[in-house]
Write a protein that holds these residues in place. Sequence first.
Motif, PDB file in Angstrom:
ATOM      1  N   LEU B  11      -5.439   1.607   2.898  1.00 15.44           N
ATOM      2  CA  LEU B  11      -4.271   0.746   2.703  1.00 15.44           C
ATOM      3  C   LEU B  11      -3.015   1.595   2.868  1.00 15.44           C
ATOM      4  O   LEU B  11      -2.914   2.668   2.268  1.00 15.44           O
ATOM      5  N   SER B  12      -2.078   1.114   3.683  1.00 18.26           N
ATOM      6  CA  SER B  12      -0.826   1.830   3.886  1.00 18.26           C
ATOM      7  C   SER B  12       0.332   0.900   3.563  1.00 18.26           C
ATOM      8  O   SER B  12       0.414  -0.199   4.132  1.00 18.26           O
ATOM      9  N   ALA B  19       0.401  -2.733  -4.260  1.00 19.96           N
ATOM     10  CA  ALA B  19      -0.870  -2.412  -3.603  1.00 19.96           C
ATOM     11  C   ALA B  19      -1.987  -3.113  -4.352  1.00 19.96           C
ATOM     12  O   ALA B  19      -2.069  -3.007  -5.581  1.00 19.96           O
ATOM     13  N   MET B  21      -6.232  -3.730  -4.388  1.00 22.93           N
ATOM     14  CA  MET B  21      -7.548  -3.380  -3.862  1.00 22.93           C
ATOM     15  C   MET B  21      -8.604  -4.094  -4.693  1.00 22.93           C
ATOM     16  O   MET B  21      -8.379  -4.413  -5.864  1.00 22.93           O
ATOM     17  N   THR B 106     -10.977   3.274  -2.115  1.00 22.41           N
ATOM     18  CA  THR B 106      -9.907   2.795  -1.236  1.00 22.41           C
ATOM     19  C   THR B 106      -8.867   3.901  -1.131  1.00 22.41           C
ATOM     20  O   THR B 106      -8.355   4.366  -2.149  1.00 22.41           O
ATOM     21  N   VAL B 108      -5.282   4.976  -0.444  1.00 20.81           N
ATOM     22  CA  VAL B 108      -3.955   4.343  -0.448  1.00 20.81           C
ATOM     23  C   VAL B 108      -2.916   5.368  -0.029  1.00 20.81           C
ATOM     24  O   VAL B 108      -2.844   6.468  -0.578  1.00 20.81           O
TER      25      VAL B 108
END
Lengths: 114, 112
Positions: B11-12, B19, B21, B106, B108
């Motif tokens: 994830l960017s 954010a 997840m 995840t 990030v």
Amino acid sequence: GAGVSQSPSNKVTEKGKDVELRCDPISGHTALYWYRQSLGQGLEFLIYFQGNSAPDKSGLPSDRFSAERTGGSVSTLTIQRTQQEDSAVYLCASSLEMTAYGYTFGSGTRLTVV
Amino acid sequence: SQQGEEDPQALSIQEGENATMNCSYKTSINNLQWYRQNSGRGLVHLILIRSNEREKHSGRLRVTLDTSKKSSSLLITASRAADTASYFCATAPGAAGNKLTFGGGTRVLVKP
């Protein structure tokens, strides 16, 4: 101690040699766990100790791997006749009571077998 | 396959954005925990949510748990560059459980 201490932080060894990784858990934590993590992957359970109970060794990948915990405190993970696939970060964690509380992890030992 | 599987794998986002997840698991649990890992080393415990809880907050973190769907989500609000890390969910089994099972994580990236 204030945290979980692992040594060495890095270890490079030749294929076929034995290595010993050490973990010093938080004082008073009865449970101690070993996991390993390959590059970019999740954590793979290896073994855990709880008080004076027999350790759960169900995650050890082969009989080249063994671990002991002396006096309910310090633990040593031994890998005999290391192979290149053993290269990973080996993480130790301790907790107050199994999974009812969060784990406190050490910084890990990065093992490289060449 | 792993008990906990995170989504997305990476994830960017820009600093200041939220954010989110997700974590899915397969068997019954006693509790579910989230951890953060910087630079591929030791993990830091963030938050624990028990199976009879639905939502929990800690600072900028919000965790939800839906046991009927066997899923959890972690929300980081107002992200900062320092939140750049890998985030892992871990499940404690509902039966006489004794060890956490971790997902794949995840990754990030929070861009300043």
